[in-house]
Scaffold this motif. Structure first.
Motif, PDB file in Angstrom:
ATOM      1  N   PRO A  41      92.392  95.746  20.024  1.00  0.00           N
ATOM      2  CA  PRO A  41      93.455  95.686  21.045  1.00  0.00           C
ATOM      3  C   PRO A  41      92.858  95.427  22.421  1.00  0.00           C
ATOM      4  CG  PRO A  41      93.785  97.556  19.588  1.00  0.00           C
ATOM      5  CD  PRO A  41      92.441  97.007  19.260  1.00  0.00           C
ATOM      6  N   LEU A  42      93.342  94.401  23.084  1.00  0.00           N
ATOM      7  CA  LEU A  42      92.704  93.904  24.291  1.00  0.00           C
ATOM      8  C   LEU A  42      93.309  94.525  25.548  1.00  0.00           C
ATOM      9  CD1 LEU A  42      90.480  91.719  24.770  1.00  0.00           C
ATOM     10  CD2 LEU A  42      92.327  90.165  25.391  1.00  0.00           C
ATOM     11  N   PRO A  43      92.551  95.349  26.280  1.00  0.00           N
ATOM     12  CA  PRO A  43      93.063  95.871  27.559  1.00  0.00           C
ATOM     13  C   PRO A  43      92.975  94.807  28.645  1.00  0.00           C
ATOM     14  CG  PRO A  43      90.844  96.672  27.171  1.00  0.00           C
ATOM     15  CD  PRO A  43      91.240  95.898  25.942  1.00  0.00           C
ATOM     16  N   LYS A  44      93.582  95.079  29.801  1.00  0.00           N
ATOM     17  CA  LYS A  44      93.616  94.106  30.888  1.00  0.00           C
ATOM     18  C   LYS A  44      92.240  93.758  31.409  1.00  0.00           C
ATOM     19  CE  LYS A  44      98.281  95.141  32.567  1.00  0.00           C
ATOM     20  NZ  LYS A  44      99.101  95.604  33.737  1.00  0.00           N
ATOM     21  N   SER A  45      91.292  94.685  31.283  1.00  0.00           N
ATOM     22  CA  SER A  45      89.952  94.470  31.823  1.00  0.00           C
ATOM     23  C   SER A  45      89.086  93.578  30.936  1.00  0.00           C
ATOM     24  CB  SER A  45      89.245  95.816  32.013  1.00  0.00           C
ATOM     25  OG  SER A  45      89.125  96.492  30.755  1.00  0.00           O
ATOM     26  N   SER A  46      89.607  93.164  29.785  1.00  0.00           N
ATOM     27  CA  SER A  46      88.802  92.420  28.821  1.00  0.00           C
ATOM     28  C   SER A  46      89.349  91.014  28.605  1.00  0.00           C
ATOM     29  CB  SER A  46      88.737  93.189  27.499  1.00  0.00           C
ATOM     30  OG  SER A  46      88.113  94.447  27.679  1.00  0.00           O
ATOM     31  N   ILE A  47      88.555  90.185  27.911  1.00  0.00           N
ATOM     32  CA  ILE A  47      88.871  88.768  27.742  1.00  0.00           C
ATOM     33  C   ILE A  47      88.644  88.383  26.283  1.00  0.00           C
ATOM     34  CG2 ILE A  47      88.200  86.396  28.354  1.00  0.00           C
ATOM     35  CD1 ILE A  47      87.055  87.626  30.987  1.00  0.00           C
ATOM     36  N   ARG A  48      89.564  87.611  25.727  1.00  0.00           N
ATOM     37  CA  ARG A  48      89.364  86.959  24.437  1.00  0.00           C
ATOM     38  C   ARG A  48      89.914  85.546  24.555  1.00  0.00           C
ATOM     39  NH1 ARG A  48      92.370  90.043  20.981  1.00  0.00           N
ATOM     40  NH2 ARG A  48      90.626  91.452  20.515  1.00  0.00           N
ATOM     41  N   TYR A  49      89.068  84.541  24.368  1.00  0.00           N
ATOM     42  CA  TYR A  49      89.479  83.156  24.625  1.00  0.00           C
ATOM     43  C   TYR A  49      89.052  82.287  23.447  1.00  0.00           C
ATOM     44  CZ  TYR A  49      89.966  78.701  27.130  1.00  0.00           C
ATOM     45  OH  TYR A  49      90.329  77.433  27.533  1.00  0.00           O
ATOM     46  N   LEU A  50      90.018  81.698  22.776  1.00  0.00           N
ATOM     47  CA  LEU A  50      89.761  80.807  21.646  1.00  0.00           C
ATOM     48  C   LEU A  50      89.942  79.363  22.094  1.00  0.00           C
ATOM     49  CD1 LEU A  50      90.224  83.570  20.249  1.00  0.00           C
ATOM     50  CD2 LEU A  50      91.231  82.292  18.337  1.00  0.00           C
ATOM     51  N   ILE A  51      88.986  78.528  21.759  1.00  0.00           N
ATOM     52  CA  ILE A  51      89.061  77.114  22.115  1.00  0.00           C
ATOM     53  C   ILE A  51      89.946  76.392  21.099  1.00  0.00           C
ATOM     54  CG2 ILE A  51      87.697  74.993  22.380  1.00  0.00           C
ATOM     55  CD1 ILE A  51      85.421  76.767  23.374  1.00  0.00           C
ATOM     56  N   PRO A  52      90.905  75.571  21.562  1.00  0.00           N
ATOM     57  CA  PRO A  52      91.815  74.874  20.633  1.00  0.00           C
ATOM     58  C   PRO A  52      91.054  74.017  19.622  1.00  0.00           C
ATOM     59  CG  PRO A  52      92.600  74.690  22.886  1.00  0.00           C
ATOM     60  CD  PRO A  52      91.227  75.286  22.970  1.00  0.00           C
ATOM     61  N   LYS A  53      91.533  73.989  18.408  1.00  0.00           N
ATOM     62  CA  LYS A  53      90.844  73.247  17.345  1.00  0.00           C
ATOM     63  C   LYS A  53      90.666  71.766  17.660  1.00  0.00           C
ATOM     64  CE  LYS A  53      92.186  76.537  13.760  1.00  0.00           C
ATOM     65  NZ  LYS A  53      92.981  76.772  12.532  1.00  0.00           N
ATOM     66  N   PRO A  54      91.660  71.091  18.280  1.00  0.00           N
ATOM     67  CA  PRO A  54      91.424  69.678  18.628  1.00  0.00           C
ATOM     68  C   PRO A  54      90.250  69.498  19.595  1.00  0.00           C
ATOM     69  CG  PRO A  54      93.764  70.160  18.675  1.00  0.00           C
ATOM     70  CD  PRO A  54      93.069  71.472  18.531  1.00  0.00           C
ATOM     71  N   MET A  55      90.062  70.461  20.503  1.00  0.00           N
ATOM     72  CA  MET A  55      88.937  70.405  21.427  1.00  0.00           C
ATOM     73  C   MET A  55      87.614  70.626  20.694  1.00  0.00           C
ATOM     74  SD  MET A  55      89.765  69.752  24.609  1.00  0.00           S
ATOM     75  CE  MET A  55      90.994  68.561  24.060  1.00  0.00           C
ATOM     76  N   ILE A  56      87.613  71.555  19.722  1.00  0.00           N
ATOM     77  CA  ILE A  56      86.408  71.814  18.940  1.00  0.00           C
ATOM     78  C   ILE A  56      85.986  70.563  18.177  1.00  0.00           C
ATOM     79  CG2 ILE A  56      85.490  73.122  16.985  1.00  0.00           C
ATOM     80  CD1 ILE A  56      87.182  75.495  17.930  1.00  0.00           C
ATOM     81  N   GLU A  57      86.967  69.848  17.636  1.00  0.00           N
ATOM     82  CA  GLU A  57      86.657  68.611  16.906  1.00  0.00           C
ATOM     83  C   GLU A  57      86.001  67.584  17.818  1.00  0.00           C
ATOM     84  OE1 GLU A  57      90.428  67.565  15.311  1.00  0.00           O
ATOM     85  OE2 GLU A  57      90.407  69.128  13.774  1.00  0.00           O
ATOM     86  N   GLN A  58      86.426  67.523  19.083  1.00  0.00           N
ATOM     87  CA  GLN A  58      85.803  66.603  20.031  1.00  0.00           C
ATOM     88  C   GLN A  58      84.402  67.078  20.421  1.00  0.00           C
ATOM     89  OE1 GLN A  58      88.249  64.782  23.192  1.00  0.00           O
ATOM     90  NE2 GLN A  58      89.977  65.981  22.395  1.00  0.00           N
ATOM     91  N   LEU A  59      84.234  68.378  20.566  1.00  0.00           N
ATOM     92  CA  LEU A  59      82.921  68.906  20.900  1.00  0.00           C
ATOM     93  C   LEU A  59      81.917  68.647  19.781  1.00  0.00           C
ATOM     94  CD1 LEU A  59      83.964  72.332  22.478  1.00  0.00           C
ATOM     95  CD2 LEU A  59      83.033  70.347  23.687  1.00  0.00           C
ATOM     96  N   GLU A  60      82.399  68.665  18.537  1.00  0.00           N
ATOM     97  CA  GLU A  60      81.529  68.370  17.391  1.00  0.00           C
ATOM     98  C   GLU A  60      81.000  66.938  17.422  1.00  0.00           C
ATOM     99  OE1 GLU A  60      84.251  69.491  14.169  1.00  0.00           O
ATOM    100  OE2 GLU A  60      82.598  70.722  13.430  1.00  0.00           O
ATOM    101  N   LEU A  61      81.768  66.044  18.008  1.00  0.00           N
ATOM    102  CA  LEU A  61      81.420  64.628  17.993  1.00  0.00           C
ATOM    103  C   LEU A  61      80.716  64.179  19.274  1.00  0.00           C
ATOM    104  CD1 LEU A  61      84.728  63.194  16.465  1.00  0.00           C
ATOM    105  CD2 LEU A  61      82.555  63.588  15.288  1.00  0.00           C
ATOM    106  N   ASN A  62      80.952  64.872  20.380  1.00  0.00           N
ATOM    107  CA  ASN A  62      80.410  64.440  21.666  1.00  0.00           C
ATOM    108  C   ASN A  62      78.900  64.627  21.696  1.00  0.00           C
ATOM    109  OD1 ASN A  62      79.633  64.795  24.647  1.00  0.00           O
ATOM    110  ND2 ASN A  62      81.746  64.065  24.782  1.00  0.00           N
ATOM    111  N   VAL A  63      78.172  63.592  22.095  1.00  0.00           N
ATOM    112  CA  VAL A  63      76.707  63.623  22.067  1.00  0.00           C
ATOM    113  C   VAL A  63      76.148  64.704  22.988  1.00  0.00           C
ATOM    114  CG1 VAL A  63      76.449  61.888  23.900  1.00  0.00           C
ATOM    115  CG2 VAL A  63      74.644  62.173  22.172  1.00  0.00           C
ATOM    116  N   VAL A  64      76.871  65.043  24.060  1.00  0.00           N
ATOM    117  CA  VAL A  64      76.386  66.036  25.020  1.00  0.00           C
ATOM    118  C   VAL A  64      76.547  67.463  24.495  1.00  0.00           C
ATOM    119  CG1 VAL A  64      76.669  66.942  27.372  1.00  0.00           C
ATOM    120  CG2 VAL A  64      76.888  64.487  26.943  1.00  0.00           C
ATOM    121  N   SER A  65      77.551  67.694  23.670  1.00  0.00           N
ATOM    122  CA  SER A  65      77.886  69.061  23.267  1.00  0.00           C
ATOM    123  C   SER A  65      77.615  69.387  21.806  1.00  0.00           C
ATOM    124  CB  SER A  65      79.367  69.329  23.554  1.00  0.00           C
ATOM    125  OG  SER A  65      80.195  68.430  22.844  1.00  0.00           O
TER     126      SER A  65
END
Length: 301
Positions: free
Chosen positions: A15-39
């Motif tokens: 359970p996430l209190p206000k002082s904490s962070i949970r951030y999931l990267i969208p799957k379409p972005m992950i697919e681009q990161l998998e292909l990008n030569v820089v990332s």
């Protein structure tokens, strides 16, 4: 297209209190990161920060991505088929994909942690360089403030929206964090000794940056014989203490050349060199450029 994104290890549902962070990267972005030569060599899938994480615990039988945890306060435990350990403040935990594991915050002094789920072949290469494996998953870091600042920069990228460039930035911050961990090698490979502390020695060098310290003076400050000190220092850092001090001096010289218009002879004098020509030779031996060439070329780098 690989299907590993569809079955990535999920972050905990703590359970996430206000002082904490949970951030999931969208799957379409992950697919681009998998292909990008820089990332594609190393990129985040999810990241966050859990503060004073009471009752935080997770057990994964199938771990399909890599995980990095930085404990910045409190403590917890990690167990796997090959490894059981308490995780303390300033410890970094690296869990490669495929390792069954169970970790949890301490019940009395729960940890605060930065965490990143990630993918990419560079993770295992960084583990090899750092000296970690399935039987040794953690290191204690020497400069927690520096590492914490980089994690904070990573957290900030989530405010830039779902743009590929912001996720590429996050990927490169992640690479920087792991690169900084390779600078922790002395802490891994040298048994800590009461009579030798690299952080203390660095502070001594900074205080005496304007002087020409001899090996005898350095050894005397550390309370060791000259031979014992030189051998221990070489083992710890891979270079001699005299060369180490010279490189620190040259770093200071670069800063003065970048930030001021001081004549080179004045820069040399600040660092304890009466002969500017001798200083220039030392500078060129380290940097590959003379002080004058460095100052003229700094805007071209």
């Amino acid at each position: 297209m690989t299907n590993r994104v569809e079955f990535m290890s999920a972050p905990s549902n703590w359970p996430l209190p206000k002082s904490s962070i949970r951030y999931l990267i969208p799957k379409p972005m992950i697919e681009q990161l998998e292909l990008n030569v820089v990332s594609r060599g190393l990129f985040p899938l999810a990241f966050g920060y859990y503060e004073n994480a009471h009752n935080h615990a997770i057990k994964r039988l199938e771990h399909t991505d890599h995980l990095l945890i930085f404990c910045c306060a409190g403590k917890g435990t990690i167990s796997s088929p090959h490894y059981n350990q308490t995780i303390m403040e300033n410890d970094i935990l690296m869990i490669p994909k495929g390792i069954t594991h169970h970790y949890k915050a301490d019940s009395k002094d729960p940890w605060s942690i930065y965490w990143v789920h990630m993918d990419g072949h560079l993770f295992m290469q960084f583990m090899d360089i750092i000296g970690l494996n399935k039987s040794q998953l953690k290191i204690q870091i020497l400069n927690p403030i520096q590492i914490k600042n980089e994690f904070e920069q990573l957290m900030e990228t989530r405010h830039q929206g779902y743009q590929l460039n912001s996720f590429i930035l996050a990927a490169n911050i992640l690479k920087k964090i792991l690169s900084l961990l390779t600078m922790q090698l002395p802490a891994l490979h040298v048994t800590p000794q009461k009579d030798f502390n690299l952080i203390t020695f660095n502070a001594f060098l900074e205080e005496n940056i304007t002087k020409q310290l001899s090996l005898d003076e350095m050894a005397s400050y550390m309370g060791l014989s000259k031979f014992h000190f030189a051998k221990k220092f070489q083992t710890t850092t891979g270079i001699s203490p005299v060369k180490y001090f010279l490189e620190i001096k040259i770093q200071h010289a670069c800063g003065l050349l970048d930030r001021s218009s001081k004549p080179i002879k004045d820069v040399a004098a600040v660092l304890g060199y009466d002969d500017p020509y001798y200083f220039s030779r030392l500078f060129k031996n380290v940097m590959g450029l003379s002080p004058k060439q460095y100052r003229l070329s700094r805007h071209g780098h």
